[in-house]
Write an enzyme that holds these catalytic residues in place. Structure first.
Site, PDB file in Angstrom:
ATOM      1  N   PHE A   1      29.823  23.335 -28.958  1.00 48.98           N
ATOM      2  CA  PHE A   1      31.341  23.413 -28.262  1.00 48.98           C
ATOM      3  C   PHE A   1      31.856  24.682 -29.069  1.00 48.98           C
ATOM      4  CE2 PHE A   1      35.211  21.209 -26.622  1.00 48.98           C
ATOM      5  CZ  PHE A   1      35.296  21.819 -25.136  1.00 48.98           C
TER       6      PHE A   1
ATOM      7  N   THR B   1      32.166  29.220 -29.004  1.00 44.61           N
ATOM      8  CA  THR B   1      32.925  29.932 -27.859  1.00 44.61           C
ATOM      9  C   THR B   1      32.273  29.909 -26.503  1.00 44.61           C
ATOM     10  OG1 THR B   1      33.061  31.520 -29.804  1.00 44.61           O
ATOM     11  CG2 THR B   1      33.614  32.534 -27.730  1.00 44.61           C
TER      12      THR B   1
ATOM     13  N   VAL C   1      19.750  36.740 -22.802  1.00 48.43           N
ATOM     14  CA  VAL C   1      19.781  38.401 -22.759  1.00 48.43           C
ATOM     15  C   VAL C   1      20.985  38.916 -22.114  1.00 48.43           C
ATOM     16  CG1 VAL C   1      18.458  40.460 -22.361  1.00 48.43           C
ATOM     17  CG2 VAL C   1      17.481  38.437 -22.971  1.00 48.43           C
TER      18      VAL C   1
ATOM     19  N   GLY D   1      36.263  39.840 -33.485  1.00 42.23           N
ATOM     20  CA  GLY D   1      35.365  38.651 -33.126  1.00 42.23           C
ATOM     21  C   GLY D   1      34.166  38.939 -32.593  1.00 42.23           C
TER      22      GLY D   1
ATOM     23  N   GLU E   1      29.564  38.788 -36.832  1.00 43.29           N
ATOM     24  CA  GLU E   1      29.634  37.531 -37.442  1.00 43.29           C
ATOM     25  C   GLU E   1      29.901  37.705 -38.829  1.00 43.29           C
ATOM     26  OE1 GLU E   1      28.401  34.415 -36.291  1.00 43.29           O
ATOM     27  OE2 GLU E   1      27.951  35.091 -34.219  1.00 43.29           O
TER      28      GLU E   1
ATOM     29  N   ASP F   1      18.896  40.562 -33.676  1.00 48.77           N
ATOM     30  CA  ASP F   1      19.115  40.080 -32.192  1.00 48.77           C
ATOM     31  C   ASP F   1      18.698  41.002 -31.192  1.00 48.77           C
ATOM     32  OD1 ASP F   1      21.507  38.419 -30.768  1.00 48.77           O
ATOM     33  OD2 ASP F   1      21.768  40.467 -30.112  1.00 48.77           O
TER      34      ASP F   1
ATOM     35  N   LYS G   1      15.787  39.915 -27.920  1.00 51.52           N
ATOM     36  CA  LYS G   1      16.182  39.953 -26.652  1.00 51.52           C
ATOM     37  C   LYS G   1      15.146  40.944 -25.750  1.00 51.52           C
ATOM     38  CE  LYS G   1      21.310  39.368 -27.044  1.00 51.52           C
ATOM     39  NZ  LYS G   1      22.606  40.117 -27.572  1.00 51.52           N
TER      40      LYS G   1
ATOM     41  N   GLY H   1      30.495  37.607 -25.806  1.00 57.82           N
ATOM     42  CA  GLY H   1      31.882  36.954 -25.398  1.00 57.82           C
ATOM     43  C   GLY H   1      31.506  35.598 -24.755  1.00 57.82           C
TER      44      GLY H   1
HETATM   45  N1  HSE Z   1      25.843  38.977 -31.003  1.00 59.47           N
HETATM   46  C1  HSE Z   1      25.180  39.049 -29.953  1.00 59.47           C
HETATM   47  C2  HSE Z   1      25.562  40.491 -29.554  1.00 59.47           C
HETATM   48  C3  HSE Z   1      25.784  38.183 -28.995  1.00 59.47           C
HETATM   49  O1  HSE Z   1      26.568  41.225 -30.217  1.00 59.47           O
HETATM   50  O2  HSE Z   1      25.303  41.104 -28.319  1.00 59.47           O
HETATM   51  C4  HSE Z   1      25.365  38.014 -27.608  1.00 59.47           C
HETATM   52  O3  HSE Z   1      23.968  37.705 -27.571  1.00 59.47           O
END
Ligand code: HSE
Length: 475
Positions: A34, A36, A154, A209, A212, A223, A227, A324
């Site tokens: 729970f 964002t 993705v 925001g 991280e 990341d 993807k 987001g």
């Molecule tokens: N941390 C990822 C980004 C979030 O900034 O694209 C979405 O997967």
């Protein structure tokens, strides 16, 4: 409340007229996570409940929400008794039809496996799990005849996976190139617009925001690699995992690199590229200079864009918000709608066909042009204290002999690179107030292997202090 065609209203509550089909009219959702995205999923399910009911002919109800900390203040009000900190309240509840997992991380694998084995449809945006444990999860989903959907994994809100696996499925997809990480795109946009350092732009991304507290997964390209692994697996029908993707991040990028590119008419982006040829594919994530006129160059801030080149369809481009809560939740809701419709029809989607067994092209054989920034111990044009006789004799062979003290680092580099099969396309030098300098070299097309060898040798060239950056040029 307005009256909706085909429906009766009963005391303000919309009730679907019986259709005698015996198909489910209500489906219960168990939300795990729970944060964002989870919160946004809940909000959309509440706000658009009637619309969703019209589209699916099912009343989608959130029955339980699994959170880590029951005492944590929440930005949205939820009904008494909805929250629990025990995942079994969702997994072992036979009334829950659809499990929506919005936590992320490979440690969620047993949770998803249990949900699938219990006959529940599973919706997730968990990139790690899909990229690296996809086959096991899909086998389980298929064996249990339940949906496993992951559009939100993705491109945030961009519909990209369903078009790839369905709309474009008839064609052969040969190349994917995109910006698939919103955080790094935001950082690079800040650096490009404002001339900020990486550290300052990262701090801003954290404040906004996007990034991280531990930004590693985003800024080091992991990341984006996950993807790309998912995209390439679907596009090429061959298994591509995160480990199959070469990944380089943006930590080393400086305002000087970006400013140089801007002078040359380029933009700097963190690109994810996958291409297939014959029985091989390449998959890589790295920063790259692209012409400022390229459509990807104007994809800024946290936006994502993905180019897909199919043999039959040609070029297509998908663009939108790549990160987001609400955008990602929008993709997740699309999956919930599909799962609800499938359940009513008594069918399920649980497969990503992987009938090819292609191998990854070795990264050292991948061709590119490069930008090299070389820090010098003296201005580039001045003769170095000792010159290239040693280098020439050992590595470059005939024609590499220079008399001591008469060759500048610039001349040395200009001479040395072609002997390693690296054409020098453009060379410029910068003098610093402290008496040192920088040499910027743009190479012609060369293999990554040649570049590695040259890099070692360049370190031994008198006058060269360090190779401070290497960036690919795509044009
Ligand atoms: N941390 C990822 C980004 C979030 O900034 O694209 C979405 O997967």
């Amino acid at each position: 409340m307005h009256n909706i065609r085909g429906l009766d209203t009963d005391g303000g509550e919309v009730v679907r007229m019986p259709d005698g089909s015996g198909k489910p009219r209500v489906m219960n959702i168990g939300l795990i996570g729970f944060g964002t995205v989870g919160t946004a999923v809940y909000q959309i399910l509440q706000q658009n409940r009637e619309e969703l009911r019209l589209q699916t002919r099912v009343d989608l109800r959130v029955k339980r929400i699994v959170v880590r900390d029951l005492t944590k203040p929440r930005p949205v009000a939820v009904a008494e008794g909805l929250l629990t900190d025990n995942p079994q309240d969702v997994l072992a509840d036979p009334e829950i039809d659809i499990v929506v997992e919005m936590v992320g991380g490979a440690h969620l694998k047993p949770v998803l496996l249990q949900a699938l084995a219990s006959g529940k449809a599973v919706i997730t945006a968990n990139k790690e799990l899909i990229a690296d444990h996809g086959p096991e999860l899909f086998r389980t989903a298929e064996a249990c005849d339940v949906d496993l959907l992951f559009e939100g994994s993705v491109g945030g809100g961009i519909p990209i996976l369903r078009p790839l696996r369905e709309t474009l499925a008839a064609g052969r997809i040969r190349r994917i190139m995109g910006i698939v990480n919103g955080t790094t795109n935001y950082i690079l946009t800040q650096m490009s617009r404002e001339g900020k350092s990486f550290a300052a732009a990262l701090a801003e991304a954290q404040l906004a925001g996007y990034a991280e507290a531990d930004p590693t997964a985003d800024v080091d390209g992991h990341d984006a690699a996950r993807k790309l692994a998912i995209l390439a697996t679907i596009a090429f029908h061959s298994r591509v995992t995160t480990a199959d993707v070469y990944a380089e991040g943006i930590r080393r990028i400086t305002p000087a690199d970006i400013a140089y590119g801007q002078q040359r008419g380029w933009a700097l982006k963190l690109l994810a590229i996958a291409a297939q040829e014959g029985e091989q594919y390449e998959a890589r994530v790295h920063p790259a200079f692209i012409p400022a006129t390229h459509p990807l160059a104007s994809v800024n801030d946290a936006f994502n864009a993905i180019y897909v080149h199919g043999e039959e369809v040609g070029e297509t481009m998908f663009y939108g918000r790549g990160a987001g809560g609400m955008p990602t939740a929008s993709a997740v809701i699309g999956d919930i709608v599909e799962a609800a419709k499938n359940r009513r029809r008594g069918v399920s989607f649980s497969e990503v066909q992987q009938y090819n067994d292609w191998s990854r092209k070795e990264q050292v054989r991948v061709l590119s042009r490069y930008y090299l920034r070389v820090a010098l111990t003296q201005p580039a044009a001045e003769p170095a204290a000792r010159t290239l006789a040693l280098v020439g004799a050992g590595a470059a062979g005939e024609g590499s002999q220079f008399a001591d003290g008469q060759t500048s680092a610039r001349q040395a580099v200009e001479h040395l690179l072609p002997t390693y099969g690296i054409p020098v396309a453009y060379l410029s030098e910068y003098r610093r107030p402290d008496g040192t300098g920088d040499l910027v070299v743009e190479t012609g097309l060369t293999t990554e292997g040649a570049l590695h060898t040259m890099r070692e040798v360049l370190h031994g060239v008198p006058g060269v202090a360090a190779i401070t950056n290497i960036i690919r040029i795509l044009n």
